[in-house]
Design a protein around this motif. Structure first.
Motif, short mmCIF file in Angstrom:
data_model
loop_
_atom_site.label_atom_id
_atom_site.label_comp_id
_atom_site.label_asym_id
_atom_site.label_seq_id
_atom_site.Cartn_x
_atom_site.Cartn_y
_atom_site.Cartn_z
N ILE A 107 7.93 39.38 21.23
CA ILE A 107 9.11 38.95 21.98
C ILE A 107 10.33 38.93 21.07
CG2 ILE A 107 10.14 37.00 23.22
CD1 ILE A 107 7.19 36.34 24.08
N GLU A 108 10.13 38.36 19.89
CA GLU A 108 11.22 38.21 18.93
C GLU A 108 11.87 39.57 18.60
OE1 GLU A 108 12.05 35.27 17.53
OE2 GLU A 108 13.40 35.90 15.91
N TYR A 109 11.06 40.59 18.35
CA TYR A 109 11.61 41.89 17.92
C TYR A 109 11.76 42.87 19.08
CZ TYR A 109 11.02 40.38 13.13
OH TYR A 109 11.11 39.70 11.99
N ARG A 110 11.49 42.38 20.28
CA ARG A 110 11.62 43.22 21.48
C ARG A 110 10.87 44.54 21.30
NH1 ARG A 110 15.42 40.43 24.18
NH2 ARG A 110 16.88 39.29 22.88
N ILE A 111 9.71 44.44 20.78
CA ILE A 111 8.91 45.65 20.62
C ILE A 111 8.29 45.98 21.96
CG2 ILE A 111 6.94 46.68 19.39
CD1 ILE A 111 7.36 44.46 17.30
N SER A 112 8.53 47.18 22.41
CA SER A 112 7.90 47.58 23.66
C SER A 112 6.81 48.57 23.35
CB SER A 112 8.94 48.20 24.61
OG SER A 112 9.33 49.45 24.09
N PHE A 113 5.88 48.71 24.27
CA PHE A 113 4.76 49.61 24.04
C PHE A 113 5.22 51.07 23.87
CE2 PHE A 113 2.48 45.98 25.65
CZ PHE A 113 1.44 45.94 24.73
N ALA A 114 6.44 51.34 24.45
CA ALA A 114 6.95 52.71 24.35
C ALA A 114 7.23 53.08 22.90
CB ALA A 114 8.24 52.84 25.17
N GLU A 115 7.71 52.11 22.13
CA GLU A 115 8.05 52.38 20.75
C GLU A 115 6.82 52.73 19.92
OE1 GLU A 115 10.92 49.59 18.92
OE2 GLU A 115 10.98 48.75 20.94
N LEU A 116 5.64 52.31 20.41
CA LEU A 116 4.44 52.48 19.62
C LEU A 116 4.06 53.95 19.43
CD1 LEU A 116 2.16 49.54 20.82
CD2 LEU A 116 3.69 49.64 18.86
N SER A 117 4.63 54.82 20.32
CA SER A 117 4.30 56.23 20.17
C SER A 117 5.13 56.87 19.05
CB SER A 117 4.53 56.96 21.49
OG SER A 117 5.84 56.69 21.93
N ARG A 161 5.12 52.39 12.11
CA ARG A 161 4.92 51.97 10.73
C ARG A 161 5.64 50.64 10.48
NH1 ARG A 161 6.55 56.57 7.74
NH2 ARG A 161 4.78 57.65 8.57
N ILE A 162 6.88 50.57 11.07
CA ILE A 162 7.64 49.33 10.89
C ILE A 162 6.90 48.16 11.56
CG2 ILE A 162 9.77 48.12 11.52
CD1 ILE A 162 11.16 50.94 11.29
N VAL A 163 6.41 48.45 12.74
CA VAL A 163 5.68 47.38 13.47
C VAL A 163 4.47 46.92 12.66
CG1 VAL A 163 4.27 46.91 15.50
CG2 VAL A 163 6.46 48.09 15.76
N ILE A 164 3.68 47.89 12.16
CA ILE A 164 2.49 47.52 11.39
C ILE A 164 2.88 46.73 10.15
CG2 ILE A 164 0.59 48.45 9.99
CD1 ILE A 164 0.37 50.69 12.07
N HIS A 165 3.96 47.17 9.52
CA HIS A 165 4.42 46.46 8.33
C HIS A 165 4.82 45.04 8.67
CE1 HIS A 165 7.61 45.32 5.39
NE2 HIS A 165 6.62 45.67 4.56
N GLU A 166 5.58 44.91 9.77
CA GLU A 166 6.01 43.57 10.20
C GLU A 166 4.80 42.68 10.50
OE1 GLU A 166 9.08 42.05 10.77
OE2 GLU A 166 9.73 43.65 9.42
N LEU A 167 3.83 43.30 11.21
CA LEU A 167 2.65 42.51 11.60
C LEU A 167 1.87 42.06 10.36
CD1 LEU A 167 1.24 44.30 14.77
CD2 LEU A 167 2.37 42.08 14.60
N THR A 168 1.69 42.99 9.41
CA THR A 168 0.96 42.62 8.21
C THR A 168 1.67 41.49 7.49
OG1 THR A 168 0.49 44.97 8.04
CG2 THR A 168 -0.16 43.61 6.17
#
Lengths: 226, 337
Positions: free
Chosen positions: B32-42, B48-55
């Motif tokens: 929610i905070e980063y407004r990551i949508s599933f579309a960006e995952l492709s 990579r940014i998402v995975i980095h953020e999550l880690t």
């Protein structure tokens, strides 16, 4: 004749004790309770008391503790409690000896003989064990009616052993009785006195009466049951 | 549930659940905070940014939290249940005969104290029942003394071989009564938690030998004592004396006339009785010592409960009764002070 007061509430037991001791030369009066005993002691003199502890009108030990202040006859306690603490309490209360039930008449008679041989109180002046006689007044001894020639310490030792005949007298007790506290006692001094006394007794015909309990003390006994 | 429940197992499961739920919540929060949508995952760069953020924000913090928590939790629980293990060991070590064993509930975690108190109450009831049982035996023994005295005195009026045999029977009964009362006394002493006092073994042995020597002499037997000076242990004088008395009486029974029974008090913390018998094997001693536990009171040798009682007295002193068949000795070994 030696006169005893038997304080015992069990009628049959009292009768058996009086009867058994009667055939051994003691005359017994029986008191069933402490109140009777108090009356008996005021109207007659006794040579010794045989006291059962559990009596209907009170505890024998308390009674004894209260009485023993004046010159009373020596007391032997009959107790059903076997524990040593009870025996110690009994002796503290002024009893001179104790006997744990059940006992035989022979045991009781032997204890009474030992009690009456003790110094002080109403003890007899002449001590006899087996064929040995010792007159405490003149301090002379004889064996089978032949006089024994004893040195002072030999006579002291003989008197001590006679008074406790049938019991082991510890070495330390003998040394304390024979020597003043400032006298140096060499380890072999007592052995020497004992062996001289034993030789004189043997020569007098009273052989096999003086025994050594090695490491503990000495014991003078009648050849028979005492 | 058939498997016993382990607190550690529960803790691990709970922590795992907490970690998983926490991770999902964090994931959601970050999404929610980063407004990551599933579309960006492709998009590969975005992924990579998402995975980095999550880690950085989820996995590492979760691991940093969960692993130390698991370790500290295990440690805390181990420590908390440790006193329970010690209490259990204490109860086990006390064996079948000891009295007055209680759990020290102050050292236990607060949560287990009701349980500890319940166990203590149970132990008290067990002790009371045993004490009652033995007091009853002692009472009977006590009550038997007067009729036995009557019997003994009546027998003194009789003569002959039959009366002599009956007198021996009375003597055997008397021994048994003495032993029963001694047992009651050992227990009373233990229950009273009397502090042990210095006891000089040489002095005690001298007393006991002096008591027994006259009767032994009348029977043509002698008792000797070895030991000089002092040999002090911590214990209860009266029961030590009773143990030695039992050993000497046994020794006199198996020793023929002319052979001395030797009592040795010359080794520190030790009393030994040497007899003229064949020597007692450790196996046989074990059998005799076990008699009390098996309630096997039948006696043919006249030894009665003697050795079982001696062993019990030694146990109460933290010592041992041992046999040395080669030396024909029984020894009382007291713990060194």
């Amino acid at each position: 004749m030696t006169r005893l007061l038997v304080i015992e509430d069990n009628e049959r037991l009292a009768m058996l004790i009086a009867d058994g001791l009667g055939s051994r030369g003691y005359r017994s009066d029986i008191a069933r309770c402490l109140a009777d005993a108090d009356i008996a002691l005021t109207v007659a003199t006794f040579d010794a008391i045989v006291l059962d502890l559990g009596l209907p009108d009170g505890d024998g030990l308390h009674w004894l503790r209260a009485r023993q202040l004046s010159g009373e006859p020596p007391a032997l306690i009959l107790t059903a409690r076997g524990g040593l603490e009870d025996r110690v309490n009994g002796l503290d209360a002024g009893a001179d000896d104790y006997l744990v039930k059940p006992f035989s008449i022979e045991e009781l008679a032997a204890r009474l003989r030992a009690l009456l041989r003790r110094p002080g109180r109403r003890a007899e002046p002449v001590l006899k064990v087996g064929s040995i006689r010792y007159d405490t007044a003149s301090r002379t001894a004889s064996a089978i009616d032949r006089p024994l020639d004893l040195a002072r310490r030999e006579a002291d030792l003989l008197e001590l052993l006679l008074r406790r005949a049938g019991q082991v007298v510890r070495r330390q007790t003998i040394e304390e009785a024979l020597y003043c506290f400032d006298e140096a006692v060499t380890p072999n001094a007592l052995e020497a006195i004992v062996s001289r006394l034993r030789r004189k007794l043997d020569e007098g015909g009273a052989d096999n009466q003086l025994h050594t309990v090695r490491g503990v003390g000495y014991l003078l006994r009648d050849g028979g049951t005492d | 549930m058939t498997q016993p429940n382990s607190i550690l197992g529960r803790l691990t499961r709970s922590l795992t659940i907490v970690a998983v739920v926490g991770a999902l919540l964090l994931l959601l929060f970050i999404g929610i905070e980063y407004r990551i949508s599933f579309a960006e995952l492709s998009d590969e760069a975005a992924l990579r940014i998402v995975i980095h953020e999550l880690t950085e924000h989820v996995i590492i913090p979760m691991l940093l939290l969960a692993i130390p928590m698991a370790v500290v939790g295990r440690w805390a629980i181990r420590r908390a249940v440790e006193p329970l293990g010690r209490a259990a060991q204490k109860i086990d070590a006390a064996g079948g005969e000891a009295r007055g064993v209680r759990i020290e509930s102050e050292s236990l975690p607060l949560e287990t104290q009701p349980f500890a108190r319940a166990v203590n109450a149970l132990l008290t009831r067990v002790d009371d029942a045993a004490a009652l049982h033995e007091a009853f035996a002692a009472d009977i023994a006590h009550e038997l003394r007067t009729p036995l005295t009557l019997l003994s005195l009546e027998l003194d009026r009789l003569e002959g071989a039959q009366a002599a045999q009956l007198r021996l029977d009375v003597a055997a009964m008397r021994r048994l009564i003495d032993q029963l009362m001694l047992l009651a006394q050992i227990d009373a002493e233990q229950a009273a938690h009397l502090p042990p006092a210095p006891v000089d073994l040489i002095e005690v042995a001298g007393d006991v030998v002096a008591q027994l020597a006259p009767a032994a002499l009348a029977n043509g037997q002698t008792i000797e004592l070895c030991g000089e000076g002092q040999n002090v242990i911590l214990g209860r004088r009266e029961t030590v004396a009773a143990a030695l008395r039992n050993l000497i009486e046994n020794a006199l029974r198996v020793t023929q006339q002319g052979v001395p029974v030797v009592v040795r008090a010359d080794e520190p913390g030790e009393l030994a009785v040497r007899d003229g018998g064949d020597g007692l094997s450790p196996e046989r001693l074990d059998v005799l010592v076990q008699r009390l536990r098996r309630a096997d009171h039948a006696s043919t040798s006249g030894a009665g409960l003697g050795l079982a009682i001696v062993a019990r007295i030694m146990a109460a002193h933290g010592g041992r009764l041992i046999t040395d068949p080669d030396q024909r000795e029984l020894r009382l070994i007291f713990p060194s002070t």
